[in-house]
Design a protein around this motif. Structure first.
Motif, PDB file in Angstrom:
ATOM      1  N   GLN A   1      43.956  50.783  52.089  1.00 37.82           N
ATOM      2  CA  GLN A   1      44.493  51.199  50.797  1.00 37.82           C
ATOM      3  C   GLN A   1      45.940  50.764  50.625  1.00 37.82           C
ATOM      4  OE1 GLN A   1      43.379  55.366  50.658  1.00 37.82           O
ATOM      5  NE2 GLN A   1      41.281  54.713  51.048  1.00 37.82           N
ATOM      6  N   PRO A   2      46.365  50.658  49.356  1.00 38.92           N
ATOM      7  CA  PRO A   2      47.742  50.208  49.145  1.00 38.92           C
ATOM      8  C   PRO A   2      48.739  51.250  49.624  1.00 38.92           C
ATOM      9  CG  PRO A   2      46.721  50.812  47.055  1.00 38.92           C
ATOM     10  CD  PRO A   2      45.655  50.911  48.093  1.00 38.92           C
ATOM     11  N   ASN A   3      49.913  50.786  49.915  1.00 38.06           N
ATOM     12  CA  ASN A   3      50.964  51.688  50.358  1.00 38.06           C
ATOM     13  C   ASN A   3      52.193  51.449  49.466  1.00 38.06           C
ATOM     14  OD1 ASN A   3      52.497  53.451  51.821  1.00 38.06           O
ATOM     15  ND2 ASN A   3      52.888  52.015  53.516  1.00 38.06           N
ATOM     16  N   PRO A   4      52.682  52.404  48.680  1.00 37.25           N
ATOM     17  CA  PRO A   4      52.185  53.781  48.575  1.00 37.25           C
ATOM     18  C   PRO A   4      50.856  53.845  47.834  1.00 37.25           C
ATOM     19  CG  PRO A   4      53.883  53.378  46.945  1.00 37.25           C
ATOM     20  CD  PRO A   4      53.818  52.150  47.795  1.00 37.25           C
ATOM     21  N   ASN A   5      50.078  54.833  48.188  1.00 37.56           N
ATOM     22  CA  ASN A   5      48.761  54.995  47.599  1.00 37.56           C
ATOM     23  C   ASN A   5      48.836  55.998  46.441  1.00 37.56           C
ATOM     24  OD1 ASN A   5      46.089  55.334  47.058  1.00 37.56           O
ATOM     25  ND2 ASN A   5      45.484  55.785  49.169  1.00 37.56           N
ATOM     26  N   PRO A   6      48.476  55.564  45.240  1.00 38.58           N
ATOM     27  CA  PRO A   6      48.596  56.465  44.097  1.00 38.58           C
ATOM     28  C   PRO A   6      47.509  57.534  44.031  1.00 38.58           C
ATOM     29  CG  PRO A   6      47.713  54.353  43.401  1.00 38.58           C
ATOM     30  CD  PRO A   6      47.970  54.240  44.861  1.00 38.58           C
ATOM     31  N   CYS A   7      46.782  57.730  45.106  1.00 38.59           N
ATOM     32  CA  CYS A   7      45.680  58.707  45.079  1.00 38.59           C
ATOM     33  C   CYS A   7      46.193  60.128  44.828  1.00 38.59           C
ATOM     34  CB  CYS A   7      44.924  58.668  46.411  1.00 38.59           C
ATOM     35  SG  CYS A   7      43.532  59.794  46.484  1.00 38.59           S
ATOM     36  N   ASN A   8      45.575  60.769  43.841  1.00 33.75           N
ATOM     37  CA  ASN A   8      45.888  62.180  43.567  1.00 33.75           C
ATOM     38  C   ASN A   8      44.569  62.939  43.606  1.00 33.75           C
ATOM     39  OD1 ASN A   8      46.390  64.666  42.399  1.00 33.75           O
ATOM     40  ND2 ASN A   8      47.812  63.864  40.858  1.00 33.75           N
ATOM     41  N   HIS A   9      44.344  63.627  44.705  1.00 32.39           N
ATOM     42  CA  HIS A   9      43.007  64.192  44.910  1.00 32.39           C
ATOM     43  C   HIS A   9      42.693  65.385  44.030  1.00 32.39           C
ATOM     44  CE1 HIS A   9      44.566  67.451  47.448  1.00 32.39           C
ATOM     45  NE2 HIS A   9      45.402  66.552  47.885  1.00 32.39           N
ATOM     46  N   THR A  10      43.692  65.919  43.338  1.00 31.15           N
ATOM     47  CA  THR A  10      43.376  67.034  42.443  1.00 31.15           C
ATOM     48  C   THR A  10      42.859  66.512  41.102  1.00 31.15           C
ATOM     49  OG1 THR A  10      45.630  67.134  41.579  1.00 31.15           O
ATOM     50  CG2 THR A  10      45.122  68.512  43.499  1.00 31.15           C
ATOM     51  N   ARG A  11      43.089  65.226  40.839  1.00 31.29           N
ATOM     52  CA  ARG A  11      42.616  64.695  39.567  1.00 31.29           C
ATOM     53  C   ARG A  11      41.177  64.228  39.689  1.00 31.29           C
ATOM     54  NH1 ARG A  11      46.451  60.287  38.010  1.00 31.29           N
ATOM     55  NH2 ARG A  11      44.790  59.815  36.543  1.00 31.29           N
ATOM     56  N   LEU A  12      40.412  64.502  38.649  1.00 29.73           N
ATOM     57  CA  LEU A  12      38.993  64.228  38.656  1.00 29.73           C
ATOM     58  C   LEU A  12      38.713  62.721  38.719  1.00 29.73           C
ATOM     59  CD1 LEU A  12      36.438  65.867  38.585  1.00 29.73           C
ATOM     60  CD2 LEU A  12      36.428  65.701  36.092  1.00 29.73           C
TER      61      LEU A  12
ATOM     62  N   VAL B   1      43.985  42.321  53.026  1.00 35.00           N
ATOM     63  CA  VAL B   1      44.840  41.174  53.341  1.00 35.00           C
ATOM     64  C   VAL B   1      44.153  40.283  54.372  1.00 35.00           C
ATOM     65  CG1 VAL B   1      47.132  40.465  54.103  1.00 35.00           C
ATOM     66  CG2 VAL B   1      46.841  42.651  52.939  1.00 35.00           C
ATOM     67  N   TYR B   2      44.125  38.992  54.097  1.00 32.44           N
ATOM     68  CA  TYR B   2      43.534  38.033  55.033  1.00 32.44           C
ATOM     69  C   TYR B   2      44.616  37.476  55.951  1.00 32.44           C
ATOM     70  CZ  TYR B   2      39.506  38.514  52.041  1.00 32.44           C
ATOM     71  OH  TYR B   2      38.451  39.030  51.351  1.00 32.44           O
ATOM     72  N   SER B   3      44.169  36.739  56.972  1.00 30.58           N
ATOM     73  CA  SER B   3      45.102  36.341  58.028  1.00 30.58           C
ATOM     74  C   SER B   3      46.233  35.449  57.528  1.00 30.58           C
ATOM     75  CB  SER B   3      44.354  35.635  59.150  1.00 30.58           C
ATOM     76  OG  SER B   3      43.770  34.457  58.657  1.00 30.58           O
ATOM     77  N   ASP B   4      46.016  34.704  56.465  1.00 29.75           N
ATOM     78  CA  ASP B   4      47.090  33.834  55.986  1.00 29.75           C
ATOM     79  C   ASP B   4      47.951  34.541  54.947  1.00 29.75           C
ATOM     80  OD1 ASP B   4      45.417  33.962  53.838  1.00 29.75           O
ATOM     81  OD2 ASP B   4      45.399  31.818  53.436  1.00 29.75           O
ATOM     82  N   GLY B   5      47.761  35.838  54.778  1.00 31.86           N
ATOM     83  CA  GLY B   5      48.574  36.596  53.833  1.00 31.86           C
ATOM     84  C   GLY B   5      47.949  36.678  52.449  1.00 31.86           C
ATOM     85  N   SER B   6      46.877  35.966  52.214  1.00 30.70           N
ATOM     86  CA  SER B   6      46.187  36.079  50.928  1.00 30.70           C
ATOM     87  C   SER B   6      45.688  37.515  50.770  1.00 30.70           C
ATOM     88  CB  SER B   6      45.004  35.112  50.856  1.00 30.70           C
ATOM     89  OG  SER B   6      45.457  33.786  50.931  1.00 30.70           O
ATOM     90  N   LYS B   7      45.664  37.966  49.520  1.00 34.18           N
ATOM     91  CA  LYS B   7      45.437  39.392  49.308  1.00 34.18           C
ATOM     92  C   LYS B   7      44.599  39.626  48.063  1.00 34.18           C
ATOM     93  CE  LYS B   7      49.121  42.020  48.210  1.00 34.18           C
ATOM     94  NZ  LYS B   7      50.463  42.548  48.524  1.00 34.18           N
ATOM     95  N   THR B   8      43.700  40.585  48.127  1.00 40.22           N
ATOM     96  CA  THR B   8      42.983  41.027  46.933  1.00 40.22           C
ATOM     97  C   THR B   8      43.158  42.536  46.816  1.00 40.22           C
ATOM     98  OG1 THR B   8      40.768  41.459  46.030  1.00 40.22           O
ATOM     99  CG2 THR B   8      40.870  40.908  48.338  1.00 40.22           C
ATOM    100  N   SER B   9      43.307  43.014  45.568  1.00 36.28           N
ATOM    101  CA  SER B   9      43.399  44.452  45.376  1.00 36.28           C
ATOM    102  C   SER B   9      42.701  44.840  44.084  1.00 36.28           C
ATOM    103  CB  SER B   9      44.859  44.905  45.363  1.00 36.28           C
ATOM    104  OG  SER B   9      45.550  44.252  44.334  1.00 36.28           O
TER     105      SER B   9
END
Ligand SMILES: *[C@@H]1O[C@H](CO)[C@@H](O)[C@H](O)[C@H]1NC(C)=O
Ligand SMILES: *[C@@H]1O[C@H](CO)[C@@H](O)[C@H](O)[C@H]1NC(C)=O
Ligand SMILES: *[C@@H]1O[C@H](CO)[C@@H](O)[C@H](O)[C@H]1NC(C)=O
Ligand SMILES: *[C@@H]1O[C@H](CO)[C@@H](O)[C@H](O)[C@H]1NC(C)=O
Ligand SMILES: *[C@@H]1O[C@H](CO)[C@@H](O)[C@H](O)[C@H]1NC(C)=O
Length: 458
Positions: free
Chosen positions: A150-161, A170-178
């Protein structure tokens, strides 16, 4: 602690529908693409990278990567010689092309939240989540969500529905998907030609992609990646619970004309053909706790023209820090071997090969390969034979076309590259070296089966 919670999640992930007959398996055509017009260009770009889509390595290697200067990683352009798999996602199904990768776990597709103005996305390029009635994001506090980075900081708010599960991979060459880690229905073909709908397949709905592996021409028009690694979220792991914990593929020589169709098969292919089982050889699949995604095998020795080379077996070993070892990977084209072994193999090949050298200064000099030959006008060129002695006392003897490749008209080069032993890097058996074999990744028995004659079986 970690493994306990993983086990717990695995149980939660388990599917309810176990009714599928085990004699059937999924059969998906694999397409091959090279992104560049000439093989030479394509190969020199492939040389830049060690391993395309490997999910971020463990700490030791990351540390070392920054301090060691490896020419192989520089300017990592990639994507050449990939195998693609077409899947249909959503309801109604949308067809998308994914890179088939045994070196990563996450399956993700490029996503769009567009509802009406979707024409900016050419058909097949992007998954239109709002055009599917079965798309469902997972909650960031769900157990499923805990399985993805998960991303850091993680915007997860567990009280919200409606706090959706965000992932960042992240892949080994730094490529990233989110994007959002979500669930969808996928429609796949079975071996008997039946269409099957599989519900609640967890995948990444990717809103951002960056890095050399994932953007631009190097990604070669793919809309995402099908992760076939060992982790619980991989496509193979999720479907394995229904179809038996194996998957297989047969990569056929795509330079043949017309190119034959290769298939990815999910399920027990080989065990359903019991008669043919005896023609399979097996080698144990090893686990590296520091890189649990990868399929490791062990190399015990190397033969060139039947003569065993003097290579200290320890150069192949996977140490307790997780360094070294050998990974078998569909996402890498060439084969990369640890340097002390590579040097021995190269000099044995140089000794044995009885073919003229190309004139210096030509394409072969720029290709980055250490051994090239000029077969122009040679009627039946003979190449030295390479065999790998693997764990489990099996012998992998690929045909020369798996390791001597055309880099220009009449010029063939030994398609093996060295990796620095000191860097802690591992050796990789790439997809070229795997051509023409039925390879069965049997996760239940933790072994890799291989057969030269197996491609006809499936
Ligand atoms: C979408 O299309 C509508 C109608 O054609 C237009 O009014 C609107 O500006 C478009 N929105 C975007 C984000 O392009
Ligand atoms: C989480 O969401 C709740 C309800 O919307 C809100 O009251 C609370 O402030 C949020 N917490 C954080 C840390 O954003
Ligand atoms: C699935 O099978 C159908 C019918 O046999 C065929 O028309 C279709 O092209 C197949 N789809 C894929 C993705 O292989
Ligand atoms: C594999 O099995 C099939 C069907 O059972 C049979 O026709 C074929 O001859 C077998 N191949 C080999 C090499 O044994
Ligand atoms: C390869 O050999 C042919 C025939 O001997 C020769 O004409 C050609 O120039 C050679 N090419 C290279 C790159 O050495």
């Amino acid at each position: 602690m970690v493994s306990l919670s993983l086990l717990f999640h695995l149980l939660l992930l388990a599917f309810v529908d176990l009714s599928t007959s085990t004699t059937e398996y999924l059969k998906l055509p694999l397409l091959h693409k090279t992104p560049f017009p000439t093989p030479l260009q394509s190969l020199s770009s492939d040389l830049q990278r060690l391993s395309l889509l490997h999910h971020s390595h463990h700490r030791h290697q990351n540390h070392r990567r920054t301090s060691s200067k490896s020419p192989l990683m520089s300017g990592a352009s990639s994507g050449s010689g990939q195998y693609f798999v077409s899947i249909r996602l959503g309801s109604p199904p949308q067809t998308l092309l994914l890179v088939a990768d045994t070196g990563s776990d996450l399956t993700w597709v490029r996503c769009s939240a567009c509802k009406t103005n979707c024409s900016i996305h050419p058909p097949g390029s992007t998954f239109l989540a709002r055009h599917s009635t079965t798309f469902s994001p997972t909650h960031c506090f769900s157990s499923l969500c805990q399985l993805v980075p998960q991303p850091n900081p993680n915007p997860c708010n567990h009280t919200r529905l409606h706090s959706t599960c965000r992932y960042e991979y992240v892949y080994s060459d730094g490529s990233k998907t989110s994007g959002f880690f979500s669930k969808e229905t996928t429609t796949l073909n079975t071996s008997s030609g039946r269409e099957m709908k599989l519900k609640s397949i967890a995948f990444g709905c990717g809103f951002h992609a960056s890095g050399p592996s994932l953007i631009g021409s190097s990604f070669n028009g793919a809309s995402g990646v099908m992760g076939l690694g060992r982790g619980p979220i991989s496509f193979a792991s999720q479907l394995g619970r229904r179809f038996g914990r194996s998957f297989s593929y047969c990569l056929l020589d795509y330079t043949l004309s017309p190119p034959p169709t290769s298939y990815l098969m999910i399920g027990d292919v080989v065990s359903t053909k019991k008669d043919n089982k005896s023609m399979m050889s097996f080698t144990p699949l090893l686990i590296n706790p520091e890189a649990p995604t990868f399929y490791y095998i062990s190399i015990k020795g190397v033969f060139v023209d039947g003569v065993k080379l003097h290579i200290d077996p320890s150069v192949w070993s996977l140490d307790e820090l997780g360094n070294g070892g050998t990974v078998i990977d569909s996402g890498t084209t060439l084969t990369f071997l640890t340097e002390p072994a590579y040097r021995e193999i190269l000099s044995a090949f140089k000794r044995e090969v009885k073919l003229p050298s190309p004139t210096p200064g030509g394409a072969s000099t720029q290709s980055g390969f250490d051994l090239c030959v000029n077969v122009t006008g040679v009627s039946r060129p003979r190449f030295p034979r390479l065999s790998l002695e693997l764990g489990g006392e099996s012998l992998y003897s690929p045909p020369p076309r798996n390791y001597f490749i055309d880099i220009s008209e009449g010029i063939k080069c030994l398609a093996i590259q060295p990796v620095e032993a000191e860097s802690g890097r591992f050796s990789v058996i790439g997809n070229l070296m795997q051509q023409g074999f039925l390879l069965e990744f049997d996760r239940g028995k933790s072994r890799l089966g291989f057969s030269r004659r197996g491609c006809a079986v499936s």
